[in-house]
Structures are given as C-alpha cells and as structure tokens.
Design a protein around this motif. Sequence first.
Motif, PDB file in Angstrom:
ATOM      1  N   LEU A 142       0.851  -1.184   0.000  1.00  0.00           N
ATOM      2  CA  LEU A 142       0.000   0.000   0.000  1.00  0.00           C
ATOM      3  C   LEU A 142       0.888   1.235   0.000  1.00  0.00           C
ATOM      4  N   LEU A 143       0.716   2.101  -0.992  1.00  0.00           N
ATOM      5  CA  LEU A 143       1.577   3.268  -1.173  1.00  0.00           C
ATOM      6  C   LEU A 143       0.719   4.531  -1.252  1.00  0.00           C
ATOM      7  N   ASP A 144       0.918   5.433  -0.312  1.00  0.00           N
ATOM      8  CA  ASP A 144       0.150   6.678  -0.303  1.00  0.00           C
ATOM      9  C   ASP A 144       0.952   7.763  -1.016  1.00  0.00           C
ATOM     10  N   GLU A 145       0.542   8.101  -2.232  1.00  0.00           N
ATOM     11  CA  GLU A 145       1.239   9.071  -3.089  1.00  0.00           C
ATOM     12  C   GLU A 145       2.744   8.812  -3.113  1.00  0.00           C
ATOM     13  N   PRO A 146       3.174   7.655  -3.606  1.00  0.00           N
ATOM     14  CA  PRO A 146       4.592   7.290  -3.550  1.00  0.00           C
ATOM     15  C   PRO A 146       5.507   8.172  -4.373  1.00  0.00           C
ATOM     16  N   ASP A 147       4.980   8.874  -5.374  1.00  0.00           N
ATOM     17  CA  ASP A 147       5.846   9.712  -6.210  1.00  0.00           C
ATOM     18  C   ASP A 147       5.913  11.156  -5.727  1.00  0.00           C
ATOM     19  N   ARG A 148       5.366  11.427  -4.536  1.00  0.00           N
ATOM     20  CA  ARG A 148       5.421  12.788  -4.004  1.00  0.00           C
ATOM     21  C   ARG A 148       6.883  13.188  -3.758  1.00  0.00           C
ATOM     22  N   GLY A 149       7.308  14.288  -4.383  1.00  0.00           N
ATOM     23  CA  GLY A 149       8.667  14.780  -4.199  1.00  0.00           C
ATOM     24  C   GLY A 149       9.696  14.117  -5.080  1.00  0.00           C
ATOM     25  N   LEU A 150       9.296  13.138  -5.894  1.00  0.00           N
ATOM     26  CA  LEU A 150      10.252  12.450  -6.756  1.00  0.00           C
ATOM     27  C   LEU A 150      10.353  13.139  -8.115  1.00  0.00           C
ATOM     28  N   ALA A 151      11.532  13.080  -8.711  1.00  0.00           N
ATOM     29  CA  ALA A 151      11.696  13.593 -10.072  1.00  0.00           C
ATOM     30  C   ALA A 151      10.839  12.754 -11.016  1.00  0.00           C
ATOM     31  N   PRO A 152      10.283  13.363 -12.061  1.00  0.00           N
ATOM     32  CA  PRO A 152       9.408  12.618 -12.978  1.00  0.00           C
ATOM     33  C   PRO A 152      10.044  11.351 -13.527  1.00  0.00           C
ATOM     34  N   ALA A 153      11.322  11.389 -13.858  1.00  0.00           N
ATOM     35  CA  ALA A 153      11.981  10.202 -14.412  1.00  0.00           C
ATOM     36  C   ALA A 153      12.069   9.088 -13.372  1.00  0.00           C
ATOM     37  N   VAL A 154      12.310   9.450 -12.114  1.00  0.00           N
ATOM     38  CA  VAL A 154      12.378   8.452 -11.050  1.00  0.00           C
ATOM     39  C   VAL A 154      10.998   7.858 -10.801  1.00  0.00           C
ATOM     40  N   ALA A 155       9.973   8.723 -10.771  1.00  0.00           N
ATOM     41  CA  ALA A 155       8.606   8.238 -10.573  1.00  0.00           C
ATOM     42  C   ALA A 155       8.198   7.288 -11.694  1.00  0.00           C
ATOM     43  N   ALA A 156       8.545   7.624 -12.933  1.00  0.00           N
ATOM     44  CA  ALA A 156       8.205   6.767 -14.066  1.00  0.00           C
ATOM     45  C   ALA A 156       8.898   5.415 -13.952  1.00  0.00           C
ATOM     46  N   ARG A 157      10.150   5.415 -13.521  1.00  0.00           N
ATOM     47  CA  ARG A 157      10.888   4.160 -13.340  1.00  0.00           C
ATOM     48  C   ARG A 157      10.250   3.308 -12.240  1.00  0.00           C
ATOM     49  N   LEU A 158       9.837   3.963 -11.166  1.00  0.00           N
ATOM     50  CA  LEU A 158       9.175   3.251 -10.066  1.00  0.00           C
ATOM     51  C   LEU A 158       7.846   2.659 -10.534  1.00  0.00           C
ATOM     52  N   HIS A 159       7.054   3.438 -11.255  1.00  0.00           N
ATOM     53  CA  HIS A 159       5.776   2.943 -11.758  1.00  0.00           C
ATOM     54  C   HIS A 159       5.972   1.721 -12.655  1.00  0.00           C
ATOM     55  N   ALA A 160       6.948   1.795 -13.549  1.00  0.00           N
ATOM     56  CA  ALA A 160       7.207   0.662 -14.447  1.00  0.00           C
ATOM     57  C   ALA A 160       7.583  -0.578 -13.653  1.00  0.00           C
ATOM     58  N   HIS A 161       8.387  -0.402 -12.618  1.00  0.00           N
ATOM     59  CA  HIS A 161       8.785  -1.540 -11.790  1.00  0.00           C
ATOM     60  C   HIS A 161       7.580  -2.135 -11.070  1.00  0.00           C
ATOM     61  N   LEU A 162       6.712  -1.290 -10.530  1.00  0.00           N
ATOM     62  CA  LEU A 162       5.535  -1.796  -9.824  1.00  0.00           C
ATOM     63  C   LEU A 162       4.638  -2.604 -10.755  1.00  0.00           C
ATOM     64  N   LEU A 163       4.490  -2.128 -11.985  1.00  0.00           N
ATOM     65  CA  LEU A 163       3.648  -2.839 -12.947  1.00  0.00           C
ATOM     66  C   LEU A 163       4.234  -4.196 -13.305  1.00  0.00           C
ATOM     67  N   THR A 164       5.531  -4.247 -13.584  1.00  0.00           N
ATOM     68  CA  THR A 164       6.140  -5.505 -14.013  1.00  0.00           C
ATOM     69  C   THR A 164       6.324  -6.475 -12.849  1.00  0.00           C
ATOM     70  N   SER A 165       6.754  -5.952 -11.690  1.00  0.00           N
ATOM     71  CA  SER A 165       7.005  -6.849 -10.558  1.00  0.00           C
ATOM     72  C   SER A 165       5.717  -7.433 -10.001  1.00  0.00           C
ATOM     73  N   SER A 166       4.628  -6.670 -10.031  1.00  0.00           N
ATOM     74  CA  SER A 166       3.361  -7.215  -9.542  1.00  0.00           C
ATOM     75  C   SER A 166       2.903  -8.364 -10.433  1.00  0.00           C
ATOM     76  N   ALA A 167       3.128  -8.221 -11.741  1.00  0.00           N
ATOM     77  CA  ALA A 167       2.722  -9.278 -12.662  1.00  0.00           C
ATOM     78  C   ALA A 167       3.585 -10.528 -12.515  1.00  0.00           C
ATOM     79  N   THR A 168       4.866 -10.351 -12.249  1.00  0.00           N
ATOM     80  CA  THR A 168       5.773 -11.508 -12.188  1.00  0.00           C
ATOM     81  C   THR A 168       5.768 -12.185 -10.827  1.00  0.00           C
ATOM     82  N   THR A 169       5.519 -11.418  -9.754  1.00  0.00           N
ATOM     83  CA  THR A 169       5.563 -11.999  -8.406  1.00  0.00           C
ATOM     84  C   THR A 169       4.187 -12.322  -7.843  1.00  0.00           C
ATOM     85  N   GLY A 170       3.143 -11.797  -8.454  1.00  0.00           N
ATOM     86  CA  GLY A 170       1.802 -11.983  -7.901  1.00  0.00           C
ATOM     87  C   GLY A 170       1.467 -10.994  -6.812  1.00  0.00           C
TER      88      GLY A 170
END
Length: 227
Positions: free
Chosen positions: A151-179
């Motif tokens: 559970l993440l409450d506004e996880p990209d708050r204060g992050l640079a857009p490129a870092v937030a985008a990288r984090l979002h991509a990881h969350l999408l792929t890791s959730s699919a691969t790990t369940g």
Amino acid sequence: MPVDVALLAARVRYGPLEALHGVDLTAPPGGVTVLLGRNGSGRTSVLHALAGLVPLSAGRIVWRGRDVTGLSAHRRVRLGLTLVPAERAVFPSLTVAEHLALGTPAAAREVLELLPELSALLPRRAGTLSGGQQQLVAVARALTASPRLLLLDEPDRGLAPAVAARLHAHLLTSSATTGRTVLLTAQTLPPTLTGAAAVHVLHRGGVAFSGEPAELTNPLPARCASI
C-alpha cells in the motif's frame, strides 16, 4: 475479475466525522490498483483501513478469501502487508544503508539497481534527507520487505518525474511476475500508470467511479464531474 483484497460496505469514522461512507472497493491479485481523488476524498482512509491503522465502524475487509477485519496491524504485517504512508515513513536516526539492511541482501541489491539515486545516500541518516529523498528511502525499504500486499500513499510525491516513471514501471512488471498486489494513491492518473489493472475514483468518502484506466480517457460519468 479475480479479487485479492476488498473493502465491503466499509465505514470509517474519526470522532463525529465519517471519512468512508459504505465503500465497496476491490483490487485484483498480481496487479496495480490506483486510488484517485483530491485530498480529503478518502484515499488515505482506505489504505489505513486495509492496513489496520483505523478500525471499521461497519463493513468488512477480505484479503485472499479471509476476513481480516478484526486483525491488528501487526498481524497483517506478519501476513505480508506493507504500508508506506505519505509522510514520516522513515526512521530518522537510521542511515539509508540500515533501512535497506532490514530486508534481505538480494532485495537490497535489486532496489539499488532500480533506484541508483540511493547509492550516494547510503551513509546518511534518513532524518537529514529532503522530503523527496525520504520518500525514496521509504519506498525502497518497503520493496526490500517483498510484501504480498503493498500500500503506497502518493509514492511519487517529491520524486523527479523520471524516477517516478521508473518506479511505476517496476511496480507494474514486478506485480505481474511476483503476484504481488499493489494499491497506490494519486490525485490524477500518471501516464506511466495507464497499464494499471484497475482505477477507483473517490469523492467525499465514496467511490464515484471504478473501472480500467482506459475508461478515464473518455468523459467521466456525471457523478464524477465535480471531482
């Protein structure tokens, strides 16, 4: 659609004020679910209710087919739930390296590969970091715990857009691969999360819209127009 975690007719009260008004909300397993809405819409109350930080005044919480409404926050953590609040999510006296060491060495290495910005901060105490840096440490620490429900409450708050985008991509792929099931909040849907499995729009303590991200590219239903 299969359901991993659900709020069923959930109500949350803070003294005389009711923050959630009979909310029905589900999240599928192995995917990212985004909770959208303005401040005060009830997004944080949903996460706190799921985490066991606030009790339900009515309704139920079901996780992986089990009614966990009465379980303490501590017991939910032991079952694999991790919450990253929007603020004060680090131990100020611990260094960044000590935060990552709370997980496994393999998980720490993976997080540093994902978020190399942390490498230069490893010897620093978390309390000396900026708000955005602390948010990055908090998210990294959560990932090293390898949670089943994140559970993440506004996880990209204060992050640079490129870092937030990288984090979002990881969350999408890791959730699919790990369940892993991920629920995160945002005020608007970031373009980098259009691959999310589900979106719920909250407004004044209720769910104004539930559906897939693509449905938000069309005009919102009339009941959402004021959001």
